[in-house]
Motif scaffolding. Sequence first.
Motif, PDB file in Angstrom:
ATOM      1  N   SER A   1       0.817  -1.219   0.000  1.00 65.27           N
ATOM      2  CA  SER A   1       0.000   0.000   0.000  1.00 65.27           C
ATOM      3  C   SER A   1       0.847   1.264   0.000  1.00 65.27           C
ATOM      4  O   SER A   1       0.371   2.331   0.357  1.00 65.27           O
ATOM      5  CB  SER A   1      -0.926   0.004   1.226  1.00 65.27           C
ATOM      6  N   ARG A   2       2.109   1.142  -0.456  1.00 63.95           N
ATOM      7  CA  ARG A   2       3.037   2.275  -0.380  1.00 63.95           C
ATOM      8  C   ARG A   2       3.149   3.062  -1.690  1.00 63.95           C
ATOM      9  O   ARG A   2       4.015   3.916  -1.832  1.00 63.95           O
ATOM     10  CB  ARG A   2       4.419   1.749   0.037  1.00 63.95           C
ATOM     11  N   GLY A   3       2.290   2.775  -2.645  1.00 60.68           N
ATOM     12  CA  GLY A   3       2.298   3.601  -3.843  1.00 60.68           C
ATOM     13  C   GLY A   3       2.920   2.931  -5.046  1.00 60.68           C
ATOM     14  O   GLY A   3       3.409   1.813  -5.012  1.00 60.68           O
ATOM     15  N   ARG A   4       2.913   3.682  -6.162  1.00 63.49           N
ATOM     16  CA  ARG A   4       3.276   3.154  -7.468  1.00 63.49           C
ATOM     17  C   ARG A   4       4.708   2.607  -7.512  1.00 63.49           C
ATOM     18  O   ARG A   4       4.992   1.648  -8.237  1.00 63.49           O
ATOM     19  CB  ARG A   4       3.078   4.270  -8.500  1.00 63.49           C
ATOM     20  N   ARG A   5       5.623   3.187  -6.763  1.00 62.49           N
ATOM     21  CA  ARG A   5       7.023   2.724  -6.790  1.00 62.49           C
ATOM     22  C   ARG A   5       7.148   1.260  -6.404  1.00 62.49           C
ATOM     23  O   ARG A   5       8.060   0.565  -6.843  1.00 62.49           O
ATOM     24  CB  ARG A   5       7.865   3.584  -5.840  1.00 62.49           C
ATOM     25  N   TRP A   6       6.217   0.771  -5.587  1.00 62.63           N
ATOM     26  CA  TRP A   6       6.317  -0.582  -5.057  1.00 62.63           C
ATOM     27  C   TRP A   6       5.430  -1.590  -5.793  1.00 62.63           C
ATOM     28  O   TRP A   6       5.313  -2.729  -5.359  1.00 62.63           O
ATOM     29  CB  TRP A   6       5.941  -0.573  -3.570  1.00 62.63           C
ATOM     30  N   VAL A   7       4.800  -1.175  -6.879  1.00 61.95           N
ATOM     31  CA  VAL A   7       3.913  -2.078  -7.601  1.00 61.95           C
ATOM     32  C   VAL A   7       4.743  -3.047  -8.436  1.00 61.95           C
ATOM     33  O   VAL A   7       5.587  -2.631  -9.240  1.00 61.95           O
ATOM     34  CB  VAL A   7       2.934  -1.294  -8.494  1.00 61.95           C
ATOM     35  N   PHE A   8       4.496  -4.316  -8.258  1.00 65.87           N
ATOM     36  CA  PHE A   8       5.233  -5.353  -8.968  1.00 65.87           C
ATOM     37  C   PHE A   8       4.606  -5.628 -10.334  1.00 65.87           C
ATOM     38  O   PHE A   8       3.381  -5.563 -10.483  1.00 65.87           O
ATOM     39  CB  PHE A   8       5.223  -6.649  -8.165  1.00 65.87           C
TER      40      PHE A   8
ATOM     41  N   ILE B   1      12.994  -2.075  -6.002  1.00 65.61           N
ATOM     42  CA  ILE B   1      11.903  -2.701  -6.748  1.00 65.61           C
ATOM     43  C   ILE B   1      11.726  -2.100  -8.149  1.00 65.61           C
ATOM     44  O   ILE B   1      11.461  -2.841  -9.105  1.00 65.61           O
ATOM     45  CB  ILE B   1      10.588  -2.603  -5.956  1.00 65.61           C
ATOM     46  N   PRO B   2      11.884  -0.780  -8.336  1.00 64.53           N
ATOM     47  CA  PRO B   2      11.669  -0.242  -9.685  1.00 64.53           C
ATOM     48  C   PRO B   2      12.569  -0.843 -10.758  1.00 64.53           C
ATOM     49  O   PRO B   2      12.197  -0.854 -11.937  1.00 64.53           O
ATOM     50  CB  PRO B   2      11.968   1.256  -9.503  1.00 64.53           C
ATOM     51  N   SER B   3      13.721  -1.378 -10.362  1.00 62.32           N
ATOM     52  CA  SER B   3      14.632  -1.920 -11.373  1.00 62.32           C
ATOM     53  C   SER B   3      14.148  -3.230 -11.977  1.00 62.32           C
ATOM     54  O   SER B   3      14.749  -3.731 -12.932  1.00 62.32           O
ATOM     55  CB  SER B   3      16.025  -2.133 -10.760  1.00 62.32           C
ATOM     56  N   ILE B   4      13.083  -3.805 -11.453  1.00 59.73           N
ATOM     57  CA  ILE B   4      12.560  -5.046 -12.031  1.00 59.73           C
ATOM     58  C   ILE B   4      12.198  -4.843 -13.488  1.00 59.73           C
ATOM     59  O   ILE B   4      12.467  -5.691 -14.347  1.00 59.73           O
ATOM     60  CB  ILE B   4      11.305  -5.536 -11.273  1.00 59.73           C
ATOM     61  N   GLY B   5      11.581  -3.697 -13.785  1.00 58.81           N
ATOM     62  CA  GLY B   5      11.063  -3.503 -15.130  1.00 58.81           C
ATOM     63  C   GLY B   5       9.805  -4.329 -15.322  1.00 58.81           C
ATOM     64  O   GLY B   5       9.138  -4.748 -14.370  1.00 58.81           O
ATOM     65  N   GLY B   6       9.492  -4.627 -16.556  1.00 56.77           N
ATOM     66  CA  GLY B   6       8.321  -5.444 -16.829  1.00 56.77           C
ATOM     67  C   GLY B   6       7.025  -4.652 -16.734  1.00 56.77           C
ATOM     68  O   GLY B   6       7.009  -3.472 -16.382  1.00 56.77           O
ATOM     69  N   GLN B   7       5.943  -5.321 -17.039  1.00 55.59           N
ATOM     70  CA  GLN B   7       4.634  -4.689 -17.060  1.00 55.59           C
ATOM     71  C   GLN B   7       3.609  -5.580 -16.371  1.00 55.59           C
ATOM     72  O   GLN B   7       3.835  -6.776 -16.179  1.00 55.59           O
ATOM     73  CB  GLN B   7       4.182  -4.446 -18.515  1.00 55.59           C
ATOM     74  N   VAL B   8       2.504  -4.958 -16.014  1.00 57.33           N
ATOM     75  CA  VAL B   8       1.334  -5.719 -15.579  1.00 57.33           C
ATOM     76  C   VAL B   8       0.451  -5.898 -16.800  1.00 57.33           C
ATOM     77  O   VAL B   8       0.040  -4.915 -17.425  1.00 57.33           O
ATOM     78  CB  VAL B   8       0.565  -4.997 -14.470  1.00 57.33           C
ATOM     79  N   THR B   9       0.201  -7.135 -17.153  1.00 49.79           N
ATOM     80  CA  THR B   9      -0.608  -7.415 -18.341  1.00 49.79           C
ATOM     81  C   THR B   9      -1.928  -8.076 -17.945  1.00 49.79           C
ATOM     82  O   THR B   9      -2.051  -8.643 -16.844  1.00 49.79           O
ATOM     83  CB  THR B   9       0.146  -8.348 -19.304  1.00 49.79           C
ATOM     84  N   GLU B  10      -2.876  -8.025 -18.842  1.00 49.31           N
ATOM     85  CA  GLU B  10      -4.144  -8.709 -18.585  1.00 49.31           C
ATOM     86  C   GLU B  10      -3.914 -10.208 -18.421  1.00 49.31           C
ATOM     87  O   GLU B  10      -4.541 -10.851 -17.575  1.00 49.31           O
ATOM     88  CB  GLU B  10      -5.121  -8.441 -19.731  1.00 49.31           C
ATOM     89  N   GLY B  11      -3.022 -10.753 -19.219  1.00 47.04           N
ATOM     90  CA  GLY B  11      -2.706 -12.169 -19.079  1.00 47.04           C
ATOM     91  C   GLY B  11      -2.098 -12.493 -17.733  1.00 47.04           C
ATOM     92  O   GLY B  11      -2.383 -13.548 -17.145  1.00 47.04           O
TER      93      GLY B  11
ATOM     94  N   GLN C   1      -0.422 -10.001  -5.286  1.00 44.90           N
ATOM     95  CA  GLN C   1      -0.307  -9.104  -6.431  1.00 44.90           C
ATOM     96  C   GLN C   1      -1.674  -8.598  -6.878  1.00 44.90           C
ATOM     97  O   GLN C   1      -1.831  -7.409  -7.175  1.00 44.90           O
ATOM     98  CB  GLN C   1       0.384  -9.817  -7.589  1.00 44.90           C
ATOM     99  N   VAL C   2      -2.651  -9.488  -6.921  1.00 47.95           N
ATOM    100  CA  VAL C   2      -3.998  -9.052  -7.295  1.00 47.95           C
ATOM    101  C   VAL C   2      -4.487  -7.989  -6.328  1.00 47.95           C
ATOM    102  O   VAL C   2      -5.030  -6.948  -6.732  1.00 47.95           O
ATOM    103  CB  VAL C   2      -4.961 -10.259  -7.343  1.00 47.95           C
ATOM    104  N   TRP C   3      -4.300  -8.214  -5.033  1.00 47.79           N
ATOM    105  CA  TRP C   3      -4.738  -7.232  -4.033  1.00 47.79           C
ATOM    106  C   TRP C   3      -4.042  -5.898  -4.270  1.00 47.79           C
ATOM    107  O   TRP C   3      -4.678  -4.836  -4.250  1.00 47.79           O
ATOM    108  CB  TRP C   3      -4.423  -7.732  -2.624  1.00 47.79           C
ATOM    109  N   GLN C   4      -2.724  -5.931  -4.503  1.00 46.41           N
ATOM    110  CA  GLN C   4      -1.969  -4.695  -4.707  1.00 46.41           C
ATOM    111  C   GLN C   4      -2.448  -3.962  -5.954  1.00 46.41           C
ATOM    112  O   GLN C   4      -2.660  -2.740  -5.934  1.00 46.41           O
ATOM    113  CB  GLN C   4      -0.482  -5.004  -4.826  1.00 46.41           C
ATOM    114  N   TRP C   5      -2.623  -4.685  -7.046  1.00 49.49           N
ATOM    115  CA  TRP C   5      -3.042  -4.036  -8.297  1.00 49.49           C
ATOM    116  C   TRP C   5      -4.425  -3.396  -8.162  1.00 49.49           C
ATOM    117  O   TRP C   5      -4.646  -2.288  -8.651  1.00 49.49           O
ATOM    118  CB  TRP C   5      -3.045  -5.059  -9.432  1.00 49.49           C
ATOM    119  N   VAL C   6      -5.348  -4.090  -7.503  1.00 47.69           N
ATOM    120  CA  VAL C   6      -6.690  -3.534  -7.326  1.00 47.69           C
ATOM    121  C   VAL C   6      -6.638  -2.278  -6.474  1.00 47.69           C
ATOM    122  O   VAL C   6      -7.246  -1.241  -6.804  1.00 47.69           O
ATOM    123  CB  VAL C   6      -7.631  -4.586  -6.702  1.00 47.69           C
TER     124      VAL C   6
END
Length: 558
Positions: A317-324, A437-447, A488-493
């Motif tokens: 719940s710490r914001g966009r920087r921590w979103v996987f 965490i930001p260095s992971i890169g990648g995206q959140v996709t529908e898949g 992850q689902v909880w965080q994204w929602v």
Amino acid sequence: MNITTIDTEPTTTGSFSTTKPWIEVTAPLGERYDEILTPEALAFLAALHDRFAGIRHDLLAARMQTRVHSANGRDPKFLPETDAVRRDRSWRVAGAGPGLEDRRVEITGPTDRKMAINALNSGAKVWLADQEDATSPTWANVIEGQITLFDALRGQLSFTNPDGREYSVEGRMGLAHGGPAETPTIVMRPRGWHLTEKHIRFHDRAGRSMSASGALVDFGLYFFHNAHRLIELGLGPYFYLPKLESHREARLWNDIFQYAQNALSIPQGTVRATVLIETIQAAFEMEEILYELRDHCAGLNAGRWDYIFSIVKTFRSRGRRWVFPDRASITMTVPFMRAYTELLVSTCHQRGAYAIGGMSAFIPNRRDPEVTAQALEKVTADKRREAGDGFDGTWVAHPDLIPTARAEFDAVLGEQPHQLARLREDVTVTAAQLLDIPSIGGQVTEGGVRDNVRIGIRYIESWLRGVGAAAIDNLMEDAATAEISRSQVWQWVNDNTVTAEGRRIDREWVESLVEDVYADLDRFDGDRFADAVTVFRQVSLEPEFPTFLTIPAYARFL
């Protein structure tokens, strides 16, 4: 079968007086359960709870406070109050006990009879006999797992399949016969501090009744029945310690080991523990954890999947920087995971402790050569990296992966049993690197969202049926990987994350994915998919985030 109550009041057995604190079993007793739940063993459990249940409660309360601090923006850090421990280069851990000198390949798995026989016949150096993430803690699994271990250590473990196929252990166990062990050394993993055993109740000196600690039940029954037998075999009572979040929790385990050895007249230092570093909090206290357990410590393990879950949970719940990004993007080569594993190897070798690598989730499929070839290729790369980084051994979850993993460690170790002399003094890891965490890169996709929903529901269904390690889409899923999916689902929602395709991830869309997954499932008699959907919704879509999905699922359904 009627529920049977067993208690220890007012028995006095040896040094365990249970007139006041006592243990009550309130669950069905299956065949041979009385061989494990003896009055003497229950008295030992009562003594453990009398001395340590209150400390466990205090440490769990401290975890809650840490979570509050994290949610309010306070990052983990290397503790200033224990700086002297880290700067003192003179102390070392006890190191390998007999039978643990060579740990280059360890096989993990639950303690049901068939899986245990497969593990003991696998050719691995160590079997992690898992009462934790690979075991669903049904009452039958908990006690019958203890029976399995009891029989294995006495050379009487066998199993007959419903189709008539018979299984038995092929080699000799232990070192006492004068030659090398022919079966893996057993290292048992009890449940974590957060889990209870609701079928066993502890009544304390004040007359209060509470569910027993799953960790103390698992440890206590195994130690009481098998510690002396293990010593007779030339080995010892060895344990993997899961989910630790601080050196204070390691100190509690050390106090338990000291007490248990004294209580059963076993020399101090006979126990050996390997700690799983699988929380972000523990990553900042590796040296302190080794120090607290130094007289009983064999090493540390890089518990990669729970570690990833821990970071998502801590900073969800710490914001966009921590979103996987999608789970598939979080590999062992991203910078924050490299920092974690390199720090673990360096820390271990500076202190004479073994560094054990983690489990690659890819598994072979004997009916699909292409899937098997891909799994072996990925496992080869994973184990080559670990061996090259200085790890002394690694985990696999399937017997067919042992030759692949062993080949990579053989290439580095040769005839040597470990790499402790390789101190990795080139490694310097900062707090910022562990939290990058930001260095992971990648995206959140529908898949990626759909995969998490599907995997989460399918694994939870398996767990509710009593199967804690499940092969899903050619990956070995256990509680830790399911935790990543649902967190992850909880965080994204809750972050209102938008997918690479432009769709906002909200509760309504995830609910529709849940319905789609449920409609597409292959149903069968006795399945638990409806209950699994209920659990998934609770742990992924409710505003309150359960710290572990297994806690509400266990309380309601097991």
